[in-house]
Structure formats: C-alpha cells, structure tokens
Design a protein around this motif. Structure first.
Motif, PDB file in Angstrom:
ATOM      1  N   GLY A 111       0.806  -1.226   0.000  1.00 46.79           N
ATOM      2  CA  GLY A 111       0.000   0.000   0.000  1.00 46.79           C
ATOM      3  C   GLY A 111       0.833   1.266   0.000  1.00 46.79           C
ATOM      4  N   HIS A 112       2.114   1.143   0.389  1.00 43.97           N
ATOM      5  CA  HIS A 112       2.926   2.352   0.505  1.00 43.97           C
ATOM      6  C   HIS A 112       4.005   2.445  -0.575  1.00 43.97           C
ATOM      7  CE1 HIS A 112       0.562   3.195   3.961  1.00 43.97           C
ATOM      8  NE2 HIS A 112       0.766   1.938   4.338  1.00 43.97           N
ATOM      9  N   ILE A 113       3.816   1.680  -1.633  1.00 45.59           N
ATOM     10  CA  ILE A 113       4.653   1.862  -2.816  1.00 45.59           C
ATOM     11  C   ILE A 113       4.317   3.231  -3.400  1.00 45.59           C
ATOM     12  CG2 ILE A 113       4.865   1.108  -5.242  1.00 45.59           C
ATOM     13  CD1 ILE A 113       4.564  -1.746  -4.275  1.00 45.59           C
TER      14      ILE A 113
ATOM     15  N   PRO B 128      -2.176  12.976   0.557  1.00 44.73           N
ATOM     16  CA  PRO B 128      -1.537  12.499   1.789  1.00 44.73           C
ATOM     17  C   PRO B 128      -1.982  11.078   2.135  1.00 44.73           C
ATOM     18  CG  PRO B 128      -2.753  14.551   2.171  1.00 44.73           C
ATOM     19  CD  PRO B 128      -3.094  14.098   0.799  1.00 44.73           C
ATOM     20  N   CYS B 129      -1.031  10.297   2.687  1.00 42.95           N
ATOM     21  CA  CYS B 129      -1.317   8.910   3.083  1.00 42.95           C
ATOM     22  C   CYS B 129      -1.225   8.831   4.613  1.00 42.95           C
ATOM     23  CB  CYS B 129      -0.284   7.995   2.442  1.00 42.95           C
ATOM     24  SG  CYS B 129      -0.499   6.254   2.867  1.00 42.95           S
ATOM     25  N   ASN B 130      -1.870   7.829   5.194  1.00 46.07           N
ATOM     26  CA  ASN B 130      -1.834   7.636   6.654  1.00 46.07           C
ATOM     27  C   ASN B 130      -0.424   7.448   7.189  1.00 46.07           C
ATOM     28  OD1 ASN B 130      -4.572   7.815   7.057  1.00 46.07           O
ATOM     29  ND2 ASN B 130      -4.906   5.658   6.572  1.00 46.07           N
ATOM     30  N   CYS B 131       0.502   6.988   6.337  1.00 45.69           N
ATOM     31  CA  CYS B 131       1.859   6.696   6.805  1.00 45.69           C
ATOM     32  C   CYS B 131       2.700   7.960   6.950  1.00 45.69           C
ATOM     33  CB  CYS B 131       2.550   5.730   5.850  1.00 45.69           C
ATOM     34  SG  CYS B 131       3.021   6.465   4.283  1.00 45.69           S
ATOM     35  N   GLY B 132       2.157   9.099   6.480  1.00 48.00           N
ATOM     36  CA  GLY B 132       2.909  10.347   6.586  1.00 48.00           C
ATOM     37  C   GLY B 132       3.520  10.792   5.271  1.00 48.00           C
ATOM     38  N   LYS B 133       3.558   9.893   4.282  1.00 47.00           N
ATOM     39  CA  LYS B 133       4.070  10.279   2.958  1.00 47.00           C
ATOM     40  C   LYS B 133       2.899  10.781   2.107  1.00 47.00           C
ATOM     41  CE  LYS B 133       5.849   6.513   1.358  1.00 47.00           C
ATOM     42  NZ  LYS B 133       6.413   5.962   0.142  1.00 47.00           N
ATOM     43  N   THR B 134       3.182  11.080   0.853  1.00 43.09           N
ATOM     44  CA  THR B 134       2.097  11.415  -0.078  1.00 43.09           C
ATOM     45  C   THR B 134       2.210  10.518  -1.304  1.00 43.09           C
ATOM     46  OG1 THR B 134       3.422  13.104  -1.205  1.00 43.09           O
ATOM     47  CG2 THR B 134       2.001  13.855   0.605  1.00 43.09           C
ATOM     48  N   GLY B 135       1.084  10.314  -1.966  1.00 45.23           N
ATOM     49  CA  GLY B 135       1.071   9.613  -3.255  1.00 45.23           C
ATOM     50  C   GLY B 135       1.288   8.114  -3.183  1.00 45.23           C
ATOM     51  N   CYS B 136       1.101   7.505  -1.994  1.00 46.32           N
ATOM     52  CA  CYS B 136       1.251   6.046  -1.885  1.00 46.32           C
ATOM     53  C   CYS B 136       0.151   5.354  -2.701  1.00 46.32           C
ATOM     54  CB  CYS B 136       1.118   5.608  -0.436  1.00 46.32           C
ATOM     55  SG  CYS B 136       2.457   6.152   0.623  1.00 46.32           S
ATOM     56  N   LEU B 137       0.393   4.097  -3.050  1.00 39.06           N
ATOM     57  CA  LEU B 137      -0.591   3.314  -3.813  1.00 39.06           C
ATOM     58  C   LEU B 137      -1.957   3.333  -3.106  1.00 39.06           C
ATOM     59  CD1 LEU B 137      -1.054   1.419  -6.257  1.00 39.06           C
ATOM     60  CD2 LEU B 137      -0.481  -0.493  -4.744  1.00 39.06           C
TER      61      LEU B 137
HETATM   62 ZN   LIG Z   1       1.689   5.514   2.706  1.00 34.83          ZN
END
Ligand SMILES: [Zn+2]
Length: 328
Positions: free
Chosen positions: A165-167, A176-185
C-alpha cells in the motif's frame, strides 16, 4: 501431534476472529468477538484465552487437544519475540502479544502481521491453490499486502516487507497517506482512494456524470457506486477506474519483476467488482511487466474472504510447529 487442532486468530480494530482448524486446514468452528480497545488494548490476550477455553469446553475438548495458536496483528511484528511494534487501532506500542497469550493460554503462540497471515491463508486454502510464490493484495479502506516466496512469508529485516500500500504511485503532488508520505498506492487503489479520485473528477470536470447526479441526492459515494457507474458507461467513473488499474498495474508489475510470482491474489471489498477490476488490471499489468514474468503470473480474486486471516494463522502455527519453533 497428529490429530491435534490448530487455532487461527485475526485481530482487527473492531472484531477479533477466531477459529479451530484441522491440520489439513478445514475450519471446525469459527466465531468472532468485539475488540476491547479500552486500557490500550491490554485485555485482548485475556479475552482471547477466555474465549478459547470456553469454546473448547463447549466442544468437549481442552487445551491438550490444541497444537498451537497462530495469530495476526494489525501492525508490524517482531517475528522472533512475537511482539507487536505498533498497532494504532488497538493502542499497542511494543506489545508482547506472544508472551502475554502464551501465559494466558498455556499454549505455544506464533504472531505475524495480519496481511501476511491472510496471504498465507490464500496460499494454503484459497485462490493461491498451493502456489509457493505469491503476492496477495487487499484493497479495502486501505491497501494491505503480503508476499510469499518459496512458500514462506517475506518479512524483511524489521517486519515491514509486503507493505504494498505504501509503494510510491504518484511521486509528485499525490494525496496524503496515513503513513505520513504522499502519493502512496493506498491513496489511489483503496476504496477511500477511489472515492477521493471520483470526487476530484466530479469537482474539476464539466462533463455530465451520473456520479454528480448521485451526489445531488445527498448520498455519499462508495467504490461500488463508482464501479457500477463505470459499468453503465459513465465517462468520469470509467476514468477513475482507469487511473486505479493503471497505478495498481504498475505497482504489481514492479513487484512481480522482483519476485516472479505464480499468483497475484486480489482481495478486500474493492475486489468485489470482479472482472470490472481484474480485466483492465491484467491489461495494465502485462503492459508493464517483463514478458517472461507476465507469462508466469496469474491475477486471481481472493476466495477466502473473512476466513483468510484465521486460516493463515492456523497455517502459521502448523509451520512453526514443524520448524520446531514452538515447544510442544
Ligand atoms: Zn503511505
């Protein structure tokens, strides 16, 4: 050891699924209980132990009839200690799940990440049909993943392998993604991501769309509504499904080029779209995959549904037992 049962447990944020299985993977009994997240989830091991004790008694068995417990937790796991590093939904930080559950049950316990045990379940008794090289992707509220190589879960150096999910899908300017990055799968391939992309289309396009009409009735969009609109020929909805399958296709192609899987199993709520998802996804996958890898890989729908976790948990316990990781 031969006739003893296995216990599979799958801990989620709202329910804990439990099951007794034979060593051939047949479910003898399955049930679920609510997850008690009060007191930072510290009651969970005792809740599980009590449930197992009560159900065994009801079935005229006791703990001596059980070989071991395999359990999936919603977070990264230290496989050696069976400790869960962090599970935000449960309030766990460095939670010694294996130790606590072994104390509470008197049985050997092995712990892994929930997406990993779901992959193991699908490999054993589901769509994997025994394939030993397999990628499993769950498209739900988020995107979960598990990778199995030569029959074994790939865990990595600190239990974070298979975080499909975080590729990176949208390298620049992604959501924004829940992991703190942006644009994750996950921001484009989850049910949440599909709805988000559809809302962007509705608000930025002048084209007429049944999605806009749907929203005007006061209803909230769902991934299912978007798939149905696409099926009925709605252009905006079709564009969203193209975006989804394009990004998921590239991510799976890249993963497949690294792992050369026999099966890619797609599960989770979004997979209920069936061929409306699988057919365009396969086209994009083949487009971006090394030809020999594409020939070897079959994209299939998951078949175990909610039973994938408990089935994989049981398999985990069985494998650990065979490897003598467990004291029996
Ligand atoms: Zn993510």
């Amino acid at each position: 050891m031969k006739d003893k049962w296995l216990v599979g447990v799958d801990i989620g944020g709202t329910t804990i699924k439990l099951a007794f299985l034979t060593q051939n993977g047949a479910i003898l009994r399955k049930w679920e209980i609510p997850t008690d997240t009060s007191m930072n989830g510290s009651n969970i091991p005792d809740d599980i132990a009590r449930e197992l004790r009560n159900q065994l008694a009801r079935m005229g068995q006791d703990r001596n009839d059980v070989l071991g417990i395999g359990i999936g937790a919603p977070g990264p796991v230290n496989i050696k200690t069976g400790s869960v590093d962090v599970a935000v939904n449960l309030g766990w930080v460095s939670f010694p799940l294996q130790e606590r559950l072994e104390q509470a049950t008197g049985l050997p316990v092995v712990v892994d990440n929930d997406a990993n045990i779901a992959a193991l379940g699908e490999m054993w008794k589901g769509a994997g049909e025994g394939a030993r090289d397999l990628i499993c992707v769950t498209l739900g509220t988020g995107v979960g993943g598990g990778i199995i190589s030569n029959g074994a879960i790939v865990r990595g150096v600190n239990g974070s392998a298979g975080e499909i999910g975080h590729i990176a899908a949208i390298p620049e300017g992604g959501a924004p993604c829940n992991c703190g990055k942006t644009g994750c799968l996950e921001t484009v391939a989850s049910a949440t991501g599909i709805v988000r992309m559809a809302m962007v289309e509705v608000h930025t396009s002048y084209e007429s769309s049944s999605l806009r009409t749907y929203l005007e009735t006061g209803s909230s969009l769902t991934a299912k509504v978007v798939f149905e609109a696409a099926k009925a020929g709605d252009n905006l909805a079709s564009k969203v499904i193209r975006e989804l399958t394009f990004h998921l296709g590239i991510a799976l192609a890249n993963l497949a080029n690294g792992t050369n899987p026999q099966k890619i199993v797609i599960g989770g709520g979004v997979s209920q779209a069936g061929n409306a998802l699988i057919v365009p996804l396969r086209q994009q996958f083949v487009r971006f995959t090394f030809p020999r890898v594409a020939i070897g890989a079959k994209i299939v729908l998951a078949t175990l549904g909610n039973d994938a976790g408990v089935t994989g948990g049981a398999r985990l316990a069985l494998d650990a037992c065979k490897q003598k990781m467990l004291i029996i």
